[in-house]
Design an enzyme around this catalytic site. Structure first.
Site, PDB file in Angstrom:
ATOM      1  CE  LYS A 178      42.672  52.677 -28.995  1.00 46.03           C
ATOM      2  NZ  LYS A 178      43.577  53.914 -28.377  1.00 46.03           N
ATOM      3  CD  GLU A 253      28.074  60.532 -29.258  1.00 47.66           C
ATOM      4  OE1 GLU A 253      28.129  61.755 -29.364  1.00 47.66           O
ATOM      5  OE2 GLU A 253      26.987  59.857 -28.791  1.00 47.66           O
ATOM      6  CB  CYS A 287      33.003  66.783 -27.004  1.00 45.21           C
ATOM      7  SG  CYS A 287      31.883  65.905 -25.833  1.00 45.21           S
ATOM      8  CD  GLU A 387      36.277  69.912 -30.470  1.00 43.97           C
ATOM      9  OE1 GLU A 387      37.082  68.949 -31.377  1.00 43.97           O
ATOM     10  OE2 GLU A 387      35.550  69.467 -29.704  1.00 43.97           O
TER      11      GLU A 387
HETATM   12  P1  NAD Z   1      41.324  61.150 -31.274  1.00 48.69           P
HETATM   13  O1  NAD Z   1      40.145  61.056 -32.392  1.00 48.69           O
HETATM   14  O2  NAD Z   1      42.823  61.330 -31.638  1.00 48.69           O
HETATM   15  O3  NAD Z   1      41.429  59.746 -30.526  1.00 48.69           O
HETATM   16  C1  NAD Z   1      40.278  59.115 -29.794  1.00 48.69           C
HETATM   17  C2  NAD Z   1      40.443  57.616 -29.867  1.00 48.69           C
HETATM   18  O4  NAD Z   1      40.663  57.090 -31.154  1.00 48.69           O
HETATM   19  C3  NAD Z   1      41.840  57.254 -29.057  1.00 48.69           C
HETATM   20  O5  NAD Z   1      41.591  56.208 -28.433  1.00 48.69           O
HETATM   21  C4  NAD Z   1      42.587  56.993 -30.093  1.00 48.69           C
HETATM   22  O6  NAD Z   1      43.842  56.142 -29.850  1.00 48.69           O
HETATM   23  C5  NAD Z   1      41.734  56.208 -31.324  1.00 48.69           C
HETATM   24  N1  NAD Z   1      42.156  56.352 -32.608  1.00 48.69           N
HETATM   25  C6  NAD Z   1      43.048  56.988 -33.038  1.00 48.69           C
HETATM   26  N2  NAD Z   1      43.377  56.699 -34.705  1.00 48.69           N
HETATM   27  C7  NAD Z   1      42.524  55.717 -34.572  1.00 48.69           C
HETATM   28  C8  NAD Z   1      42.328  54.822 -36.031  1.00 48.69           C
HETATM   29  N3  NAD Z   1      42.745  54.912 -36.966  1.00 48.69           N
HETATM   30  N4  NAD Z   1      41.341  53.887 -35.901  1.00 48.69           N
HETATM   31  C9  NAD Z   1      40.705  53.529 -34.653  1.00 48.69           C
HETATM   32  N5  NAD Z   1      40.925  54.257 -33.455  1.00 48.69           N
HETATM   33  C10 NAD Z   1      41.815  55.489 -33.335  1.00 48.69           C
HETATM   34  O7  NAD Z   1      40.438  62.021 -30.158  1.00 48.69           O
HETATM   35  P2  NAD Z   1      41.325  62.542 -28.821  1.00 48.69           P
HETATM   36  O8  NAD Z   1      42.339  63.622 -29.242  1.00 48.69           O
HETATM   37  O9  NAD Z   1      41.472  61.417 -27.825  1.00 48.69           O
HETATM   38  O10 NAD Z   1      40.059  63.356 -28.227  1.00 48.69           O
HETATM   39  C11 NAD Z   1      39.777  64.590 -28.410  1.00 48.69           C
HETATM   40  C12 NAD Z   1      38.590  64.790 -29.489  1.00 48.69           C
HETATM   41  O11 NAD Z   1      37.486  64.007 -29.044  1.00 48.69           O
HETATM   42  C13 NAD Z   1      38.011  66.007 -29.800  1.00 48.69           C
HETATM   43  O12 NAD Z   1      37.907  66.399 -30.996  1.00 48.69           O
HETATM   44  C14 NAD Z   1      36.758  66.009 -28.934  1.00 48.69           C
HETATM   45  O13 NAD Z   1      35.866  66.815 -29.592  1.00 48.69           O
HETATM   46  C15 NAD Z   1      36.252  64.631 -29.195  1.00 48.69           C
HETATM   47  N6  NAD Z   1      35.251  64.331 -28.151  1.00 48.69           N
HETATM   48  C16 NAD Z   1      34.070  64.007 -28.303  1.00 48.69           C
HETATM   49  C17 NAD Z   1      32.961  63.792 -27.517  1.00 48.69           C
HETATM   50  C18 NAD Z   1      31.657  63.419 -28.111  1.00 48.69           C
HETATM   51  O14 NAD Z   1      31.022  62.885 -27.195  1.00 48.69           O
HETATM   52  N7  NAD Z   1      30.921  63.961 -28.974  1.00 48.69           N
HETATM   53  C19 NAD Z   1      33.444  63.657 -26.118  1.00 48.69           C
HETATM   54  C20 NAD Z   1      34.774  63.726 -25.993  1.00 48.69           C
HETATM   55  C21 NAD Z   1      35.687  64.215 -26.905  1.00 48.69           C
END
Ligand code: NAD
Length: 481
Positions: A178, A253, A287, A387
């Site tokens: 996904k 993550e 991140c 963040e």
């Molecule tokens: P997000 O959490 O909004 O979305 C991430 C993914 O989860 C997307 O594909 C989204 O469609 C999906 N998602 C949303 N709601 C969901 C649900 N209820 N159930 C299952 N999946 C769902 O994050 P974002 O805005 O896309 O990305 C930014 C965030 O990602 C930041 O907080 C950043 O720190 C984090 N991030 C972490 C890492 C790491 O490796 N630790 C790396 C990159 C980004």
């Protein structure tokens, strides 16, 4: 309204990759994709729904019956093939990342090279990982956990897809993927790579839809054994909570607010450009960005001068221009989020050394923000705790090494940390006290065999190398009389 020329260039995507073929979406919702560099419509994408997710899960479940029993060598062969196809499309993946996300071309290319190499890294780790251990009359085998749901964010979509897929395949899991709904162009190129690889049907299925629709279906399904998720803390918590109903294994993550400890013997000519690169990598939408620079009080003035000098090498601009260091934010929403943090920093009493609110001059059309450095930041301020996910660096002063360690660890996060100093023994001593999944000494460093993941709110579990493969495995002990 789209003009004729725009109409010709707007891409329309209506299929998902399920059971070895691109099939028409059952979901009917259409989403517009905007180029963040100029605000123009570039694609219309039909999003997957729960039914598409269920079809993909069923295909992965069928495929697991045989793929779950493959040998190391069979999996290694697939990993090498995935490396080949992704390597052959690095240019296309890079172009898609620049266009739909605004990633700078230099960073995007590096990341896509990483996305191709990660399959070979997983193969190496698989060869090193003993899948059978025995003693006396006991034999333990590491078994693939089952169908894995892989969920990624928009900031490095194809890289995370590749990293998660590599570990899952190495472990013998089949997958339902996904991707971020904001990354359809990259996802399309990447899915075509899967098709070109001629994998067993159902091994990898890609369903691009909303998180609370397709993602939630994966989390809910009793046929999905494991979720490997990269994204925000809030969604990670939802997955952990909702996944409990079906006893999901989870790797999460999540976010970070990484400290970069500049020791008082640091060489500023080297350490300051590196600190800016660490803070502004991937336009600050990373991140692992080192967003809290901890500086000895005695060297603050020198550090300020060094930053004003080094910042010239970090211009915001067109991400397709190789000289650009900071591209636009992914969306209007993200632009506004970063602006609101810059305002908050000023309101709470931090001082803008460079950057500040608004668009950089001449870049008003896209979602560009000014690379910003704050001084006089207290670790209690909102900009030092939350963040931001944009190019905003906070400088915080400390009195001595103990004080630096205390401030570095005074955060809910623990994904990454950085230390710079000329006395390496001392830098190592400080590194060993930092509560973070990775600590880099004197540089922005990576090692695809090293575990990656967070302490505290930065997540649960680890990815990459043997640690990443183990996260998709379940031990089974057989005891004989
Ligand atoms: P997000 O959490 O909004 O979305 C991430 C993914 O989860 C997307 O594909 C989204 O469609 C999906 N998602 C949303 N709601 C969901 C649900 N209820 N159930 C299952 N999946 C769902 O994050 P974002 O805005 O896309 O990305 C930014 C965030 O990602 C930041 O907080 C950043 O720190 C984090 N991030 C972490 C890492 C790491 O490796 N630790 C790396 C990159 C980004």
């Amino acid at each position: 309204m789209a003009t004729m020329t725009e109409k010709e260039t707007i891409k329309t995507l209506t299929t998902h990759y399920i059971d070895g073929a691109f099939v028409e979406s059952h979901g009917r919702e259409v989403m517009d994709i905007i180029n963040p560099t100029n605000g123009q419509l570039i694609a219309r994408v039909t999003l997957a729904d729960e039914e598409d997710a269920r079809r993909a899960i069923a295909a992965a479940k069928r495929a697991f019956a045989s793929f779950g029993r493959t040998t190391k060598e069979e999996r290694a062969k697939i990993l090498r093939r995935l490396h080949e196809v992704v390597s052959a499309h690095i240019d296309d993946l890079t172009a898609a990342m620049v266009e739909e996300y605004g990633g700078t071309i230099a960073f995007s290319r590096l990341l896509m090279e990483g996305a191709s190499n990660v399959f070979l890294s997983a193969e190496k780790a698989l060869q090193e990982l003993p899948l059978t251990r025995s003693w006396g009359k006991t034999t333990v085998t590491l078994e693939p956990v089952g169908v894995a749901g892989l969920i990624t964010p928009w900031n490095a979509n194809s890289f995370f897809l590749s990293a998660k897929l590599a570990s899952a395949v190495a472990a013998g899991c089949t997958t339902v993927i996904k991707p971020s709904e904001l990354s359809p162009l990259q996802t399309r190129v990447w899915s075509e790579c899967l098709q070109e690889a001629e994998l067993p049907n159902g091994l990898c299925n890609v369903v691009a839809g909303r998180g609370d629709v397709v993602g939630a279906e994966l989390v809910r399904s009793p046929d999905v054994a494991k979720i490997s998720f990269t994204g925000s803390v809030a969604v990670g918590q939802t997955i952990m909570r909702d996944g409990a109903a079906t006893m999901k294994r989870v790797t999460l993550e999540l976010g970070g607010k990484s400290p970069n400890v500049l020791l008082d013997d640091a060489d500023l000519d080297q350490a300051i450009p590196t600190a800016l690169a660490i803070a502004f990598m991937n336009s600050g939408q990373a991140c692992v960005a080192g967003t809290r620079l901890l500086v000895p009080r005695t060297r603050l003035d020198e550090v300020k001068r060094a930053i004003l000098d080094a910042i010239r090498a970090f211009p915001a601009g067109d991400p397709a221009d190789p000289k650009t260091a900071v591209g636009p934010m992914v969306s209007q929403k993200q632009y506004e989020r970063v602006q609101s943090y810059i305002r908050k920093g000023i309101e709470e009493g931090a001082e803008v050394l460079v950057g500040g609110e608004g668009h950089p001059k001449g870049l008003e059309a896209g979602y560009f923000v000014k690379p910003t450095v704050f001084v006089n930041v207290k670790n209690e301020m909102t900009i030092a705790r939350e963040e931001i996910f944009g190019p905003v660096l906070c400088i915080i002063t400390y009195e001595n090494d103990e004080d630096a360690i205390r401030i570095a660890n005074d955060t809910t996060y623990g994904l990454h940390a950085y230390v710079s100093g000329t006395n390496v023994q001392r830098a190592r001593r400080v590194a060993s006290r930092l509560l973070a999944g990775r600590v880099a000494i004197n540089g922005m460093l990576d090692d695809q065999q090293a575990p990656f993941g967070g302490f505290k709110y930065s997540g649960v579990g680890r990815e990459f190398g043997t640690f990443g493969i183990e996260a998709f495995l379940e031990p089974r002990a057989i005891l004989e009389s």
